[in-house]
Design an enzyme around this catalytic site. Structure first.
Site: not given
Ligand code: ARG
Length: 458
Positions: A155, A276, A282, A289
């Site tokens: 979980h 970024s 970043k 992804e």
């Protein structure tokens, strides 16, 4: 030039041609198409259906076309409908009369079925190899991290301590099943449809066993109508690829979480990250992804083909030309994902100290503390309650169970003794888990032997 000029009186409309053609995407089958034709003409000559001289001219012509395509000397010209008509037209242009005899006892229906099977067979082998390369990378991470402690989650909550080797080992098993699926479908597809003709075989005395053997099949298919309208093997391949994509996606999801500022379990190498354009701090896990994101198009190809096939009456119908574009895309996509993913893992830094600290601070050893009490004669339900109270106290003070003093332990249950610290130490918690498949290093060492063995089997 059209293959059916005899029956038709009007020129084909441009838009119709563009809609109907498949050369723009089935050109990638040229090697398989030519290999199939060479086997076919060898068989025709053996059976006395064409002369040896025609056979030799056809084979030389086809080999010339193959060489020219490989070298970029021959271009796919738009006027041809598909790879089959293209190769035949160029052949006839080059060698004349003999070229026109190649298609004896054959239809584009059994020809395309053959090409697709040969292509899928090659792809299944290549992808199986790529999965194996990835497994080798995973195995080396496992070998190096038998005692790298980390929390195991259920979980998304810290549950019990495991090791990085054990966590990565879970994916090794997933990819092992993926390799198995690819072998299974390859074995099932390995019967040759050539000789099925348009749908009902032919009246020529073809030797289907012979062509099948020339092309490395176990034998010919058993029903000519099924031969030309079967795309099960491609659906199976896309299913296997969908499962591979799903496994990659799950692993990417974990890596993205582990790479986040909050977790910092891993650091993805700069080569697999991007910055970024606006936020200077970043470093984004783009590759992970994208691999996760590309799963959608792989599933899409599977759903599309299942849907295309569901309403097709026997035997060949042009709907089946739709088996190609999305399937090719899915195959290319999964191959790229496997390569990029393996590279990303190989270059990734695992922060062992952060993982261990996280396991220690998350009460991942609470079950072990309860088991400790059980060993001292406390019933499990009571032990569960006692440790629950201790956890609550620790949360209030922002400490781990290991940080409590013996007095604090004993204030809740006198069953605790000095040996509790040893019993709930991360190392002990993991080492005690020695059943087959458990994270204990001794158990894992056995599994790693089996992983190595499974990778070396062919
Ligand atoms: N381009 C076709 C396909 O991919 C080849 C088979 C054509 N057969 C036919 N009868 N039109 O399915």
């Amino acid at each position: 030039m059209k293959l059916w000029g005899g029956r038709f009186t009007k020129e084909e409309d441009q838009a119709v041609h563009a809609f109907n053609e498949s050369l723009s995407f089935d050109r990638r089958l040229y090697r398989h198409d030519i290999a199939g034709s060479i086997a076919h003409v060898k068989m025709l000559a053996k059976q006395g259906i064409v002369t040896d001289a025609d056979r030799d001219a056809i084979i030389a012509g086809l080999e010339g076309i193959l060489a020219d395509l490989e070298a970029g000397r021959l271009e796919f010209t738009k006027e041809h409908e598909d790879i089959h008509s293209f190769v035949e037209a160029v052949l006839t242009e080059r060698i004349g009369e003999a070229g026109k005899r190649l298609h004896t006892g054959r239809s584009r229906n059994d020809q395309v079925a053959l090409d697709m099977k040969l292509y899928c067979r090659d792809q299944a082998d290549e992808i199986r190899g790529l999965v194996k390369e990835l497994q080798k990378v995973l195995l080396s991470v496992m070998e190096e991290n038998l005692e790298t402690y980390m929390p195991g989650f259920t979980h998304m909550q810290k549950a019990q301590p495991v090791t990085l080797a054990h966590h990565v080992g879970a994916y090794f098993e997933m990819f092992e099943r993926d390799r198995g699926r690819l072998s299974d479908l390859r074995a099932r597809l390995n019967r040759c449809p050539l000789g099925a003709g348009a749908l009902a075989g032919t009246t020529y005395p073809l030797d289907r066993e012979y062509t099948a053997r020339l092309l490395g099949f176990d034998g010919p298919t058993f029903n000519s109508m099924d031969s030309v309208s079967d795309r099960d093997y491609l659906i199976e391949l896309l299913s296997a690829l969908s499962i591979i994509a799903m496994h990659l996606s799950r692993f990417c999801e974990e890596i993205i979480i582990w790479n986040s500022n909050e977790y910092r379990f891993v650091e993805i190498d700069d080569a697999y990250s991007t910055g970024s354009s606006i936020m200077p701090q970043k470093k984004n896990p783009d590759i992970a992804e994208l691999i996760r994101g590309k799963t959608g198009r792989v599933y899409g190809a599977l759903m599309a083909l299942l849907t295309t096939m569901k309403g097709i009456p026997l035997a060949y119908n042009k709907d089946m030309q739709e088996d190609k574009e999305m399937a090719f895309d899915a195959i290319d996509t999964v191959k790229d994902c496997l390569k990029l993913f393996a590279g990303m893992i190989a270059a990734m830094t695992f922060r062992k100290d952060v993982m261990a600290a996280s396991a220690k601070n998350g009460f991942a050893n609470a079950t072990d503390a309860a088991d400790y009490l059980v060993n001292k004669g406390v019933p499990f339900r009571d032990a569960h309650g006692i440790v629950g109270q201790l956890v609550l106290r620790c949360i209030d003070r922002g400490i781990a169970l290991d940080d409590l003093s013996l007095e604090e332990f004993r204030a809740v249950s006198p069953a605790f003794g000095e040996d509790v610290y040893e019993a709930i130490a991360l190392k002990t918690c993991v080492e005690k888990r020695t059943t087959v498949g458990a994270p204990g290093p001794d158990a894992m060492r056995q599994v790693i032997l089996s992983c190595r063995e499974r990778l070396s089997e062919e």
